[in-house]
Design an enzyme around this catalytic site. Sequence first.
Site, PDB file in Angstrom:
ATOM      1  N   HIS A 230     -10.699  -3.221  -1.196  1.00  0.00           N
ATOM      2  CA  HIS A 230     -11.466  -2.595  -0.192  1.00  0.00           C
ATOM      3  C   HIS A 230     -12.502  -1.527  -1.147  1.00  0.00           C
ATOM      4  O   HIS A 230     -12.336  -0.940  -1.817  1.00  0.00           O
ATOM      5  CB  HIS A 230     -10.764  -1.603   0.796  1.00  0.00           C
ATOM      6  CG  HIS A 230      -9.831  -2.296   1.575  1.00  0.00           C
ATOM      7  ND1 HIS A 230     -10.154  -2.741   2.976  1.00  0.00           N
ATOM      8  CD2 HIS A 230      -8.445  -2.609   1.368  1.00  0.00           C
ATOM      9  CE1 HIS A 230      -8.851  -3.310   3.248  1.00  0.00           C
ATOM     10  NE2 HIS A 230      -8.141  -3.319   2.505  1.00  0.00           N
TER      11      HIS A 230
ATOM     12  N   TYR B 276      -0.427  -9.949   0.494  1.00  0.00           N
ATOM     13  CA  TYR B 276       0.604  -9.419   1.625  1.00  0.00           C
ATOM     14  C   TYR B 276       0.612  -9.920   2.721  1.00  0.00           C
ATOM     15  O   TYR B 276      -0.380 -10.257   3.464  1.00  0.00           O
ATOM     16  CB  TYR B 276       0.590  -7.752   1.479  1.00  0.00           C
ATOM     17  CG  TYR B 276      -0.774  -7.165   2.123  1.00  0.00           C
ATOM     18  CD1 TYR B 276      -1.102  -7.120   3.452  1.00  0.00           C
ATOM     19  CD2 TYR B 276      -1.608  -6.916   1.389  1.00  0.00           C
ATOM     20  CE1 TYR B 276      -2.231  -6.512   4.000  1.00  0.00           C
ATOM     21  CE2 TYR B 276      -2.831  -6.191   1.555  1.00  0.00           C
ATOM     22  CZ  TYR B 276      -3.147  -6.292   2.845  1.00  0.00           C
ATOM     23  OH  TYR B 276      -4.389  -5.733   3.329  1.00  0.00           O
TER      24      TYR B 276
ATOM     25  N   HIS C  44      -7.140  -8.548  -2.275  1.00  0.00           N
ATOM     26  CA  HIS C  44      -8.460  -8.082  -2.165  1.00  0.00           C
ATOM     27  C   HIS C  44      -8.410  -6.223  -2.445  1.00  0.00           C
ATOM     28  O   HIS C  44      -7.363  -5.851  -2.401  1.00  0.00           O
ATOM     29  CB  HIS C  44      -9.061  -8.297  -0.696  1.00  0.00           C
ATOM     30  CG  HIS C  44      -8.051  -7.567   0.290  1.00  0.00           C
ATOM     31  ND1 HIS C  44      -6.903  -7.988   0.668  1.00  0.00           N
ATOM     32  CD2 HIS C  44      -8.097  -6.334   0.848  1.00  0.00           C
ATOM     33  CE1 HIS C  44      -6.266  -7.147   1.458  1.00  0.00           C
ATOM     34  NE2 HIS C  44      -7.163  -6.396   1.723  1.00  0.00           N
TER      35      HIS C  44
ATOM     36  N   TYR D  55       0.896  -1.321   0.201  1.00  0.00           N
ATOM     37  CA  TYR D  55       0.103   0.018  -0.029  1.00  0.00           C
ATOM     38  C   TYR D  55       0.805   1.361   0.088  1.00  0.00           C
ATOM     39  O   TYR D  55       1.840   1.272   0.644  1.00  0.00           O
ATOM     40  CB  TYR D  55      -0.964   0.077   1.245  1.00  0.00           C
ATOM     41  CG  TYR D  55      -2.038  -0.808   1.308  1.00  0.00           C
ATOM     42  CD1 TYR D  55      -3.099  -0.607   0.955  1.00  0.00           C
ATOM     43  CD2 TYR D  55      -1.872  -2.263   1.909  1.00  0.00           C
ATOM     44  CE1 TYR D  55      -4.367  -1.499   0.851  1.00  0.00           C
ATOM     45  CE2 TYR D  55      -2.972  -3.019   1.908  1.00  0.00           C
ATOM     46  CZ  TYR D  55      -4.208  -2.792   1.173  1.00  0.00           C
ATOM     47  OH  TYR D  55      -5.202  -3.603   1.461  1.00  0.00           O
TER      48      TYR D  55
ATOM     49  N   ARG E  14      -2.642 -12.155   3.839  1.00  0.00           N
ATOM     50  CA  ARG E  14      -4.044 -11.715   3.225  1.00  0.00           C
ATOM     51  C   ARG E  14      -4.071 -12.037   1.969  1.00  0.00           C
ATOM     52  O   ARG E  14      -3.196 -11.743   1.009  1.00  0.00           O
ATOM     53  CB  ARG E  14      -4.213 -10.127   3.579  1.00  0.00           C
ATOM     54  CG  ARG E  14      -4.296  -9.482   4.652  1.00  0.00           C
ATOM     55  CD  ARG E  14      -5.690  -9.916   5.562  1.00  0.00           C
ATOM     56  NE  ARG E  14      -6.678 -10.229   4.838  1.00  0.00           N
ATOM     57  CZ  ARG E  14      -7.625  -9.435   4.577  1.00  0.00           C
ATOM     58  NH1 ARG E  14      -7.588  -8.047   4.607  1.00  0.00           N
ATOM     59  NH2 ARG E  14      -8.713 -10.119   3.975  1.00  0.00           N
TER      60      ARG E  14
END
Lengths: 237, 198
Positions: A158, A143, A156, A104, A153
């Site tokens: 959000h 990640y 995905h 991110y 995770r």
Amino acid sequence: MTRLIYPLDGLKAHPPSLSPAYTSTVRRAPSKPLILLPHSLTEVTGPVYGHDSVVAGEADLTRQHAGEPLGERIIVTGRVLDEDGRPVPDSLVEVWQANAAGRYIHVKDQHPAPLDANFTGAGRCLTDTDGRYRFVTVKPGAYPWRNHHNAWRPAHIHLSLFGHSFLSRLVTQMYFPGDPLFPFDPIFNSIPDEAARNRLIARFDLSVTEPEWALGYQFDIVLRGRQATPMEEPHHD
Amino acid sequence: MTELLSPVHDLTPSQTVGPFFHFMLTPKAYGVREIFTADLTQEGPGGDRLRIEGRVLDADGAPIPDAMVEIWQADANGAYAHPASPKPAANGFRGFGRCPTDAHGAFAFDTIMPGIVTTFDGAPQSPHIAVTLFARGMTRHLVTRIYFAGRDDLAADPVLALVPPERRSTLLAVAVAKGLWEFTIRLGGDAETVFFEA
């Protein structure tokens, strides 16, 4: 003042606040039961952010910088519906995600995977008259996180949606079909019902792909709410 | 009897907002265009200005530095900026605010005192602000309400009446100076905030 304008049944789909395998929930879940709130104008209204809130280009996450981001280019589209299956038009959809390497842009993300100077990973759009939204982006990477030893995770995106009332507010995550990390992810598995969990997995759709350019996924979203007409008090006869 | 039809479409379940939402949901620091604000007074709606300051605390009383608080409220006349509102809201008043918590778990909103909104039965509710709380470690947002301590109409409020008397104070903002109110959200402990299922 006992009436609920929208039924409660559908709320069973949501994960419980306390989901101990997702360890951060232990100190962030209320210990006392929720109190049932009758619906008044406060609840059947909600923030209205329409055409003045989105500007052209915000739905294409691959065109926000000088160059194109690395990764597998994808189109994500779907319809936003209410519990009666009616489209939810003119409603804001906000999305955010990691880059193709699973990193991110957020300052708190310390995963040692590369940032991409051509990718922020933030987008917004409005649903059309048919409730449809559409984003162009790159497929996010998986990640690691520190929930437990060797925790990862699944990939995905959000999503944050308002719908048409205070009750239809939803923040969720969309996953990709066939991800081998599903059985090991306490966030995905915080949803007890398997069918409900699987509703968060987008569907690969060849008709959404664009030849020689991008793969395509369909992800429909059903928000709380039905036709927002105050119901008569039920009589128990 | 009015039958509620059984839903034909199953709800999309919630998932946590996670720790990394700021660059989209409250993105000013990231150079992303911001559309929400914690200042609801920008369009100059009529009414008594007020500032609400608070903190979000976890079950151990520790500040939650990565939460997001949203508020939804009527204007000074009890009108919502929404098509279902019987009367229109003050020009430019959107009634919605969003604020991330800082390193100390603190948030603040500048707004106006909401007017009285009646229930569909016609019962007046004491002025209130609807609150939605999101954070990493919260699988789904939590809903609560801010009421204003000291008002005579609190005793007759139909929602507060549903709350056990000893817990009602958790829903009251307290005036600490003229126009400045404090409201703490606690996820546990003796003074755990009342949360609603709506």
